[in-house]
Design a protein around this motif. Structure first.
Motif, PDB file in Angstrom:
ATOM      1  N   UNK A   1       0.691  -1.053  -0.060  1.00 14.16           N
ATOM      2  CA  UNK A   1       0.082  -0.056  -0.043  1.00 14.16           C
ATOM      3  C   UNK A   1       0.710   1.292   0.195  1.00 14.16           C
TER       4      UNK A   1
ATOM      5  N   UNK B   1       3.124   3.694  -2.208  1.00 11.96           N
ATOM      6  CA  UNK B   1       3.569   3.946  -3.269  1.00 11.96           C
ATOM      7  C   UNK B   1       4.597   5.051  -3.394  1.00 11.96           C
ATOM      8  N   UNK B   2       5.176   5.157  -4.599  1.00 18.24           N
ATOM      9  CA  UNK B   2       6.359   6.231  -4.637  1.00 18.24           C
ATOM     10  C   UNK B   2       5.641   7.717  -4.346  1.00 18.24           C
ATOM     11  N   UNK B   3       6.291   8.377  -3.729  1.00 16.53           N
ATOM     12  CA  UNK B   3       5.998   9.913  -3.546  1.00 16.53           C
ATOM     13  C   UNK B   3       4.888   9.718  -2.265  1.00 16.53           C
TER      14      UNK B   3
ATOM     15  N   UNK C   1       3.498   9.969   1.621  1.00 23.96           N
ATOM     16  CA  UNK C   1       4.226  10.634   2.804  1.00 23.96           C
ATOM     17  C   UNK C   1       3.544   9.705   3.770  1.00 23.96           C
TER      18      UNK C   1
ATOM     19  N   UNK D   1       8.543   9.254   2.252  1.00 31.78           N
ATOM     20  CA  UNK D   1       8.675  10.227   3.435  1.00 31.78           C
ATOM     21  C   UNK D   1       8.057   9.904   4.764  1.00 31.78           C
TER      22      UNK D   1
ATOM     23  N   UNK E   1      13.843   9.147   5.163  1.00 35.92           N
ATOM     24  CA  UNK E   1      13.709  10.707   5.235  1.00 35.92           C
ATOM     25  C   UNK E   1      12.392  10.810   6.215  1.00 35.92           C
TER      26      UNK E   1
ATOM     27  N   UNK F   1      -0.479  17.055   4.289  1.00 37.02           N
ATOM     28  CA  UNK F   1       0.380  16.482   3.278  1.00 37.02           C
ATOM     29  C   UNK F   1       0.582  15.068   3.405  1.00 37.02           C
TER      30      UNK F   1
ATOM     31  N   UNK G   1      -0.795   8.528   3.709  1.00 36.24           N
ATOM     32  CA  UNK G   1      -1.330   7.110   4.587  1.00 36.24           C
ATOM     33  C   UNK G   1      -0.995   7.396   6.007  1.00 36.24           C
TER      34      UNK G   1
ATOM     35  N   UNK H   1      -6.491   7.758   4.349  1.00 35.42           N
ATOM     36  CA  UNK H   1      -6.735   6.474   4.887  1.00 35.42           C
ATOM     37  C   UNK H   1      -5.758   6.189   6.130  1.00 35.42           C
TER      38      UNK H   1
ATOM     39  N   UNK I   1      -4.414   2.943   8.300  1.00 34.37           N
ATOM     40  CA  UNK I   1      -4.264   1.640   8.263  1.00 34.37           C
ATOM     41  C   UNK I   1      -3.812   1.048   9.769  1.00 34.37           C
TER      42      UNK I   1
ATOM     43  N   UNK J   1      -3.031  22.725  -5.301  1.00 33.30           N
ATOM     44  CA  UNK J   1      -2.993  22.536  -3.779  1.00 33.30           C
ATOM     45  C   UNK J   1      -2.283  23.343  -2.912  1.00 33.30           C
TER      46      UNK J   1
ATOM     47  N   UNK K   1      -0.398  24.368  -0.152  1.00 30.96           N
ATOM     48  CA  UNK K   1       0.535  23.838   0.714  1.00 30.96           C
ATOM     49  C   UNK K   1       0.786  24.857   1.894  1.00 30.96           C
TER      50      UNK K   1
ATOM     51  N   UNK L   1       2.963  23.858   4.749  1.00 22.44           N
ATOM     52  CA  UNK L   1       4.035  23.196   5.386  1.00 22.44           C
ATOM     53  C   UNK L   1       5.239  23.465   4.847  1.00 22.44           C
TER      54      UNK L   1
ATOM     55  N   UNK M   1      10.554  18.770   0.442  1.00 23.82           N
ATOM     56  CA  UNK M   1       9.985  17.830  -0.420  1.00 23.82           C
ATOM     57  C   UNK M   1      10.163  18.198  -2.005  1.00 23.82           C
TER      58      UNK M   1
ATOM     59  N   UNK N   1      13.788  18.272  -2.974  1.00 24.12           N
ATOM     60  CA  UNK N   1      14.367  17.077  -3.455  1.00 24.12           C
ATOM     61  C   UNK N   1      13.885  16.553  -4.568  1.00 24.12           C
TER      62      UNK N   1
ATOM     63  N   UNK O   1       9.712  12.025 -10.840  1.00 23.73           N
ATOM     64  CA  UNK O   1       8.753  10.891 -11.097  1.00 23.73           C
ATOM     65  C   UNK O   1       8.002  11.105 -12.465  1.00 23.73           C
TER      66      UNK O   1
ATOM     67  N   UNK P   1      -7.383   1.628  -1.226  1.00 21.60           N
ATOM     68  CA  UNK P   1      -7.663   2.701  -0.214  1.00 21.60           C
ATOM     69  C   UNK P   1      -8.085   4.013  -0.574  1.00 21.60           C
TER      70      UNK P   1
ATOM     71  N   UNK Q   1      -5.235   3.630  -5.878  1.00 24.76           N
ATOM     72  CA  UNK Q   1      -4.691   2.739  -5.417  1.00 24.76           C
ATOM     73  C   UNK Q   1      -4.966   1.235  -6.126  1.00 24.76           C
TER      74      UNK Q   1
END
Lengths: 657, 392
Positions: free
Chosen positions: A455, A457-459, A461, A486, A511, A526, A529, A562, A564, B1, B3, B5, B11, B14, B21, B331, B335
């Protein structure tokens, strides 16, 4: 993210916990009131008595709640001063209350084998066994203390105890008590409608009085052997010797025997309002518990009003005290003692670690165990384990996962085939424990990690709260898989467990962001999950976990993130809990009063003993299921509404492994 | 969005330093997880499942075809390239080929096609023991599943059949040949089972359709059509709102079918759902897959309709056969393995403009009222219970 509607969470579970509206008011917490003619525990009993004396328990789920729900509204036919319960009804109730455990135990005929019922008592209250006596049914008659108890309930349970035993014990009955009991059981076997004659009632009362007098005679319960023997299915001869053995043994064992004291009324109560825990605002019981306690605890002076039912002790004094007693307590196995001290000192924390430490200590115990002469391994070892468990509870209340593990162990002991020799039996128990640790904890964690990492994924937080070892494993595994994510670690005072986690994660090159729970609403937007650990997951989907978890879950829910929950299935429990008040653990109040390392923040330093200051340091809280998107367990990813399914489907397997 | 923070800035830095990606959702994106599988038939990640659906139920206009061809690079019918033959027991035989043959029959459900394909594997197998056969089947079903990761009923069908093979203890006591023929028989019967399931669902749902009601349906679903057909046969008086079901316009097909049954039908464009929701008494949708949370995965737009219905307190009913239950737990919308399909906008789209081409969405359980399945009428939370009992 996907809140689950509340109304869907109507799991089929036995009625646990709270009062239903149509039930009579719950029994007063103290049993010391005057014998109340309307003693509540009995008032719902009469209906079931059309059932035959040796009733085969109906299927688990039906038994407790249906029987009771059906019965409770019925009027109570008899109202004599000593409102004697109609026996049949009681019997049904008892069978009902035994039921869940019986069916969990599997095949054993429920009422005949003492060993299984020894187990029973523990099983049903496994999460806090210490405050409950070893359920050595043999000791009931002897252990009634003279006064203070609600007589009716004692009597009723006494009678039913006997009746339950009746089929087995009839040939062995001896002495006055036995005879009386027999008349009584005759009367009891009558159908409901047929009124017992005056004479019979009289006889019954007489017998009860006699039994009580006998019990009153000696607090230690030694001379009451006759009635005691009558009340067991064991051969009369064996009983005394066993008793004698137990007596010289040091305090804790004797204490655990004496725990039979408040069992009967307790059992009565259980079917209606089963508070499986010791209620610490019940002065009588607290006194009794104190007498048998190994650990001397002084109660905190300013106890928090709402949480008086939980143990609140002064901190700091027990550890040196116990350490000094190390060589004095011969009945306690050193391994158990060590683990207990570690719990007390807080050296071992975390559900899995505590559970594994306990199981390994028990393994040591079993290795060093040799059955005393004229005893059977099954029974003696169960009693021993029970006494160790109560010692551990005195050190720190058990978690539900530990309760489940103890339940497993006791079940294994009870189910040992008689044909095994002692060494074989010990061998098999040790390997069972190993298997439990491996399959239910180590392997389960691996499976959970696999599932949960899918669950990530890349990117992403990921946010986690406190320090959960499963969550840590998930994060590390996902990192190993090369996922780019992150981590936000949310922490809270006073334990600051997140810092240790932070340190380990940073060392592995993840990170991380570290923040306190005060900032959770700021950081949440931000996050994609939320991964949380759990101390246990209850049958209504409630997650019982480190205090603060509910807050994090609620904030996440509000932000549509979400949540978990990662939790091994052995931590699932069939109990239902709606709030975090009725059962919880209280930590050291000083911990929240003092800010470590801040000399300037010392406002409450001298206030600790002020009457009008109560410091509350709760350890756990309950997260309702609507804030949880998913529970990741070793059986896969399930919605929180499916917890009862897992509990139901795997309880058996869990016990048998 | 928006932001707030500071950590976002970190982020971002980086991301700037490291290689960003690539956005995987654009049409030109490189193939995702399927890249490592042996055969990757759809280089552009076009969902074969939704292609088939479009071919079967869609009303396809000629310019759509042209655009689709441009997007896919070939005619949609041979999206399925010649497979590198999966060697099963040393004999050239491809499950996937077999499967595609079955799949091209419009009346056959996807899961049925999968199971028939697996039956063909058994028939062609030269295994001599049950274990060998099992391994072969496992291989075949794995290659089927990886061939089209977007089709949930394909996966679920394979899983179901594999479970039958591995768990049915009766098979162990028989001699190999009779066990084999039993399996084949079972597979043959599955089509019937699937049809029966549809009938059961139609019967179960009759209690929920009352005279004078207005039903909103989305897209084309065989089960929903069966439900409505049965209701019409039972002389119920109701009217149906059909959404258009862009881009393959499956709603048009459904409205045609309903018009043939003399059911009053009104066609809506997909964006008119909220507008007409106050007239609607219930929403009926099918499902491509029912996931473990109790939510459904269905054609794009279902989530939207469910949200509108939920906010206007209209019940949302889902009709789905139990073989569509899948051990998935999305989720959120993203997903899932992306299932993409080309979309026709009628005019050429500049290459700079991104197009959301996902073919399906996920409707969380709290927006669904009831699921009509052949196991009975279930609340969403029961789905997980059934799945646990089925697969664990």
């Amino acid at each position: 993210m996907e809140a689950r509607r509340g109304w869907r969470a109507v799991p089929k579970v036995r009625q646990v916990g709270f009062f239903t509206p149509n039930e009579p008011p719950p029994p007063a917490r103290t049993q010391s009131g005057p014998p109340d003619s309307n003693s509540p525990p009995l008032s719902n009993s009469p209906a079931g008595n059309s059932l035959s004396p040796v009733m085969i328990p109906p299927p688990r789920h039906l038994s407790d709640n249906l029987a009771h729900r059906a019965t409770s509204p019925l009027p109570v036919p008899e109202t004599s001063a000593f409102r004697r319960p109609i026996p049949g009804g009681d019997r049904v109730a008892v069978v009902g209350s035994y039921n869940p455990t019986d069916s969990m135990l599997g095949a054993s005929p429920p009422l005949t084998s003492p060993s299984s019922r020894i187990g029973d008592g523990e099983f049903s209250e496994e999460s806090s066994p210490g405050w409950f006596r070893r359920s050595n049914s043999a000791k009931f008659a002897s252990s009634f203390p003279g006064g203070g108890f609600d007589l009716t309930s004692i009597k009723s349970s006494e009678t039913l105890e006997v009746e339950v035993k009746k089929p087995v014990e009839v040939p062995e009955k001896s002495g006055v008590a036995g005879a009386e009991l027999q008349t009584e059981s005759q009367s009891s076997s009558k159908p409901l409608k047929a009124k017992t004659t005056k004479a019979e009632r009289r006889a019954l009362q007489e017998s009860q009085r006699a039994a009580k007098a006998a019990a009153k005679g000696e607090a230690t319960g030694k001379p009451a052997i006759s009635s005691e023997g009558a009340a067991t299915s064991k051969p009369v001869k064996q009983q005394p010797s066993r008793k004698k053995d137990a007596l010289p043994a040091a305090t804790s064992v004797a204490a655990s025997d004496r725990k039979g004291v408040d069992r009967p009324p307790e059992k009565e109560r259980k079917k209606e309002v089963p508070p499986p825990r010791m209620q610490f605002d019940d002065k009588n019981r607290v006194e009794k518990a104190k007498k048998r306690a190994v650990v001397n605890q002084t109660e905190a002076r300013n106890r928090v009003e709402l949480f008086r039912h939980l143990p609140q002790y002064e901190r700091g004094s027990q550890l040196p005290d116990l350490e000094s007693k190390f060589f004095l307590l011969d009945p306690m196995h050193p391994a158990v003692y060590k683990v207990g001290l570690q719990y007390l000192a807080g050296d071992i924390s975390g559900g899995n670690a505590r559970c594994i430490a306990m199981l390994q200590a028990f393994q040591e115990v079993i290795k060093d165990y040799s059955t005393p002469p004229e005893k059977s391994l099954t029974r003696d070892l169960t009693a021993k384990v029970g006494s160790y468990v109560s010692f551990l509870i005195e050190c720190r209340p058990l978690s539900m996962s530990m309760g489940n593990a103890i339940r497993f162990l006791k079940n294994r002991i009870a189910k040992l085939p008689l044909s095994l020799s002692e060494s074989e039996a010990k061998e098999s128990l040790c390997s069972d424990i190993n298997r439990f640790i491996n399959e239910k904890i180590v392997l389960a964690d691996k499976v959970i990690v696999r599932h949960a990492a899918s669950k990530v994924r890349d990117g992403d937080v990921l946010l986690t709260y406190g320090s959960s070892c499963v969550v840590e494993m998930i994060l590390l595994y996902a990192h190993e898989l090369g996922k780019q994510f992150r981590v936000v670690i949310v922490d809270s005072r006073p334990k600051l467990e997140g810092q240790a986690l932070l340190r380990r994660l940073v060392a592995k090159g993840l990170n991380c962001t570290y923040t306190h729970i005060n900032a959770v609403s700021y950081i949440m937007h931000e996050v994609t999950r939320v991964f949380l650990g759990a101390s246990s997951v209850l049958s209504n989907g409630t997650v019982y976990s480190r205090v603060g978890t509910a807050c994090v879950a609620m904030v996440a829910h509000a932000f549509r993130v979400p949540v978990l929950i990662c939790c091994e299935a052995y931590k699932f429990h069939e109990r239902v809990q709606l709030d975090s008040i009725c059962s919880n653990e209280l930590g050291d109040p000083d911990a929240i009063a003092k800010a470590s390392g801040r000399m300037d923040v010392n406002y409450v330093d001298n206030l600790a003993n002020k009457e009008n200051l109560q410091l509350l340091n709760l350890m756990y809280d309950a997260t309702p299921l609507e804030y949880i998107s998913m529970i990741v367990t070793d059986y896969g990813m399930i919605p929180p509404t499916s917890v009862p399914v897992i509990v139901r489907e795997y309880r058996r397997e869990h016990l048998w492994i | 969005m928006w932001w707030r923070s500071a950590s976002f800035i970190l982020d971002k830095q980086q991301n700037d330093t490291a290689q960003t990606i690539p956005d995987t959702l654009t049409l030109s994106s490189p193939p995702l997880s399927m890249a490592d599988t042996l055969q990757n038939p759809n280089p552009n990640n076009i969902s074969a499942y939704y292609q088939t659906r479009a071919a079967h139920h869609g009303v396809v206009t000629s310019d759509w075809l042209a655009q689709a061809q441009a997007a896919v690079g070939r005619h949609p019918d041979d999206v399925l390239p010649p497979e590198p033959e999966v060697k099963v027991a040393g004999k050239p035989f491809s499950v996937i080929h077999e499967f595609n043959n079955w799949r091209n029959q419009p009346d056959l459900a996807e899961a049925v096609a999968a199971i028939r394909a697996l039956a063909a594997v058994i028939r062609n197998s030269e295994a001599t023991t049950m274990m060998e056969l099992e391994i072969e089947l496992k291989k075949a079903s794995d290659s089927l599943k990886s061939w089209d990761t977007t089709s949930i009923s394909l996966t679920a069908g394979c899983d179901l059949f594999m479970r039958y093979v591995t768990r049915t203890s009766a098979l162990e006591y028989e001699d190999f040949n009779s066990a084999k023929s039993r399996l084949i028989e079972r597979a043959e019967k599955f089509g019937e089972i699937s049809y029966k399931a549809r009938r059961i669902i139609a019967m179960l749902s009759q209690d929920f359709i009352f005279d004078g009601c207005t039903i909103l349906v989305h897209g084309f679903s065989r089960v929903v059509l069966e439900v409505l057909k049965t209701a019409a046969q039972n002389k119920k008086l109701f009217r149906v709102f059909c959404t258009e079901g862009r881009p393959d316009r499956t709603g048009l097909r459904l409205s045609n079918e309903l018009a043939k049954l003399d059911v009053p039908v009104k066609l809506l464009i997909d964006s008119a759902v909220a507008y007409s929701m106050d007239e609607v008494d219930m929403v009926f949708v099918g499902a491509d897959g029912v996931v473990e949370s109790g939510g459904i995965i269905n054609m794009m737009g279902t989530y939207q309709i469910a949200l509108v219905a939920h906010s206007m307190d209209k019940p949302v009913y889902v009709a789905a056969e139990s073989y569509k239950f899948a051990r998935l737990y999305p989720l959120d919308q993203k997903d899932m393995a992306p299932a993409l399909r080309p979309i026709d906008f009628g005019v050429p789209i500049p290459s700079k403009v991104e197009v959301e081409t996902s073919a399906r969405d996920y409707t969380p359980p709290q927006y669904l009222t009831l699921l009509f399945t052949d196991l009975g009428v279930l609340t969403p939370s029961v789905v997980s219970d059934e799945l646990i009992q089925l697969y664990l």
